[in-house]
Structures are given as structure tokens and as C-alpha cells.
Design an enzyme around this catalytic site. Structure first.
Site, PDB file in Angstrom:
ATOM      1  CE1 TYR A 140      12.220  23.688 -51.414  1.00 29.34           C
ATOM      2  CE2 TYR A 140      13.247  25.850 -51.647  1.00 29.34           C
ATOM      3  CZ  TYR A 140      12.437  24.843 -52.152  1.00 29.34           C
ATOM      4  OH  TYR A 140      11.867  24.987 -53.394  1.00 29.34           O
ATOM      5  CE  LYS A 143      13.807  22.130 -54.328  1.00 30.91           C
ATOM      6  NZ  LYS A 143      13.276  21.173 -55.331  1.00 30.91           N
TER       7      LYS A 143
END
Length: 247
Positions: free
Chosen positions: A155, A159
Site C-alpha cells: 500500500y 500511494k
């Protein structure tokens, strides 16, 4: 300054939560909405909320991680609405776990939706924006992409990639009057955070100078600012909506 009258906004991952809040906020400002999620029926609730505000809303089933699905979806939206003025790349998933135990499939799934999906949707929508010499792209990143977090290697990487991607898009499209910025939310109140034990919630809040979780509308307000002419001189920026977690 925050009006979006006669604008068409596309919001991915708009079935619920943050995506739904963003769609409603843009509709309140006068935008018509193209609502996308993996299945068109998933965004019907959001569409009804948008229509209740007097704005047009159409539902589309789009897999943002699949180039053909994205291309087909963008073409359908441009045919139905005639243009796309605002693109909000909100679709995202998590598959958390310590890196030692993280499978390749879990890594690929998160990167494909969060980062590749942002790339595919931007690439498909930017052509029309460049031709009309106007448009704004808002990518939903995360403070995890700025600070990292144990158990979220996939993640965080996705991002962080969205943030770097946003800066590059801003530089490539600025000559065509197309802006691109990123919003990096922190801990936002959701059904998931509400279900956490009170002690766990309090420990999380200790990391936040404002001592509370954000509301979906807190993020939606920043997206509206970036989508509107109020931010006409803002591009290539990352705005953290995290209550001061990252400074």
C-alpha cells in the site's frame, strides 16, 4: 470560486465511503457525475444521492486495473456526457501484512488497482482534457505513501507511486492547462474504524495532533478545492488531510 456548474466529474471507486462523499461534494458544487466502480450497480446508491441534489449521474462498471475496461468506460462517459472536466482517481484496495509473509499476488493486486489504475484512468481521460485545453486531475494518495507503515509495504509503495506520478503528470500537462494534484488522507472515520476497540482508537488518535479521526467530508472538501477554479494556480502538489500526522 468553488462552483462546478456545467462541469462533468468522473470519480472512480465511488460506491461508498470516501468516493461517495467526494461525488456528493462535487455534485453539491454543481457538477454532473460519472460514477465508476467494479460493477455499475454498486454505484446506484451514490447516483440516487447525486440526483437528489438536482445533478445528472450515470453509473459505469469499470475495472481500473484493466486497460481495455478503462478505455471502454472512458469512451462511454465521453459519449454520454460529451467531455470530462474533472477526474478523481479514488479507487483503491488494501491487502495488509508484514512483508516477510506478503504474497506476490497481494503485492500485485494492490499495485495494480492503486497505482496502475491511476495511470490507466489518467492516460485515457487526459486526451480529451488536452484537446479541450482544460481539466483537473485529483489523485487520492495517503499519508502512508509519505511516511510508510509496518505491514503495508504494498500500500505504501502504491500511494508513494501515486504521489510521484501526480507530480510528473502535472509537469507533462501544464502546457495544455490541465492540472494534477494529490490528496493524502490520514486516518479517516469509516465503518472499519468505528468497529475498533476504544483503546485502539485512542492509541491511533494519539498520533494525530488534532486528536480525532478525519471525516470523509474533510477529504472531499480538499478535492473540491483542487477541482475548482479556486486552485487555478495549484498543480503538482500533495495536500495532506491528516490532522497534522505528517508535517
Amino acid at each position: 470560486m468553488f462552483e462546478l456548474n456545467d462541469k462533468v466529474a468522473l470519480v472512480t471507486g465511488s460506491a461508498r465511503g470516501l468516493g461517495q462523499a467526494i461525488a456528493i461534494k462535487l455534485a453539491e458544487a454543481g457538477a454532473d457525475l460519472a460514477l465508476c466502480d467494479l460493477k455499475a450497480e454498486w454505484v446506484e446508491e451514490t447516483a440516487e444521492k447525486v440526483k437528489a441534489l438536482g445533478q445528472r449521474a450515470e453509473c459505469y462498471g469499470v475495472n481500473v486495473a484493466d486497460g481495455e475496461s478503462v478505455a471502454t468506460g472512458i469512451k462511454a462517459i465521453e459519449k454520454d456526457f460529451g467531455k470530462i472536466d474533472v477526474l478523481v482517481n479514488n479507487a483503491g484496495i488494501t491487502k495488509d501484512g508484514l512483508m516477510m509473509r506478503m504474497s506476490e499476488d497481494d503485492w500485485d493486486a494492490v499495485l495494480n488497482v492503486n497505482l496502475k489504475g491511476t495511470f490507466l484512468c489518467t492516460k485515457a481521460a487526459m486526451r480529451g482534457m488536452m484537446k479541450q485545453r482544460s481539466g483537473t486531475i485529483v489523485n487520492i494518495a495517503s499519508v502512508i505513501g509519505l511516511m510508510g507503515n509496518a505491514g503495508q509495504a504494498n500500500y505504501a509503495a502504491s500511494k508513494g507511486g501515486v504521489i510521484a506520478f501526480s507530480k510528473t503528470v502535472a509537469k507533462e500537462l501544464s502546457s495544455r492547462n490541465v492540472r494534477c494534484n494529490a490528496v493524502a488522507p490520514g486516518f479517516i472515520r469509516t465503518a472499519m474504524t468505528d468497529a475498533l476497540d476504544e483503546d485502539v482508537q485512542n492509541k491511533m488518535k494519539e498520533l494525530i495532533p488534532l486528536s480525532r479521526f478525519g471525516e470523509p467530508e474533510d477529504v472531499a472538501n480538499v478535492v473540491l478545492f483542487l477541482a475548482s477554479d479556486a486552485s487555478a494556480y495549484v498543480t503538482g502538489q500533495v495536500i495532506s488531510t491528516c490532522g497534522g500526522m505528517v508535517m
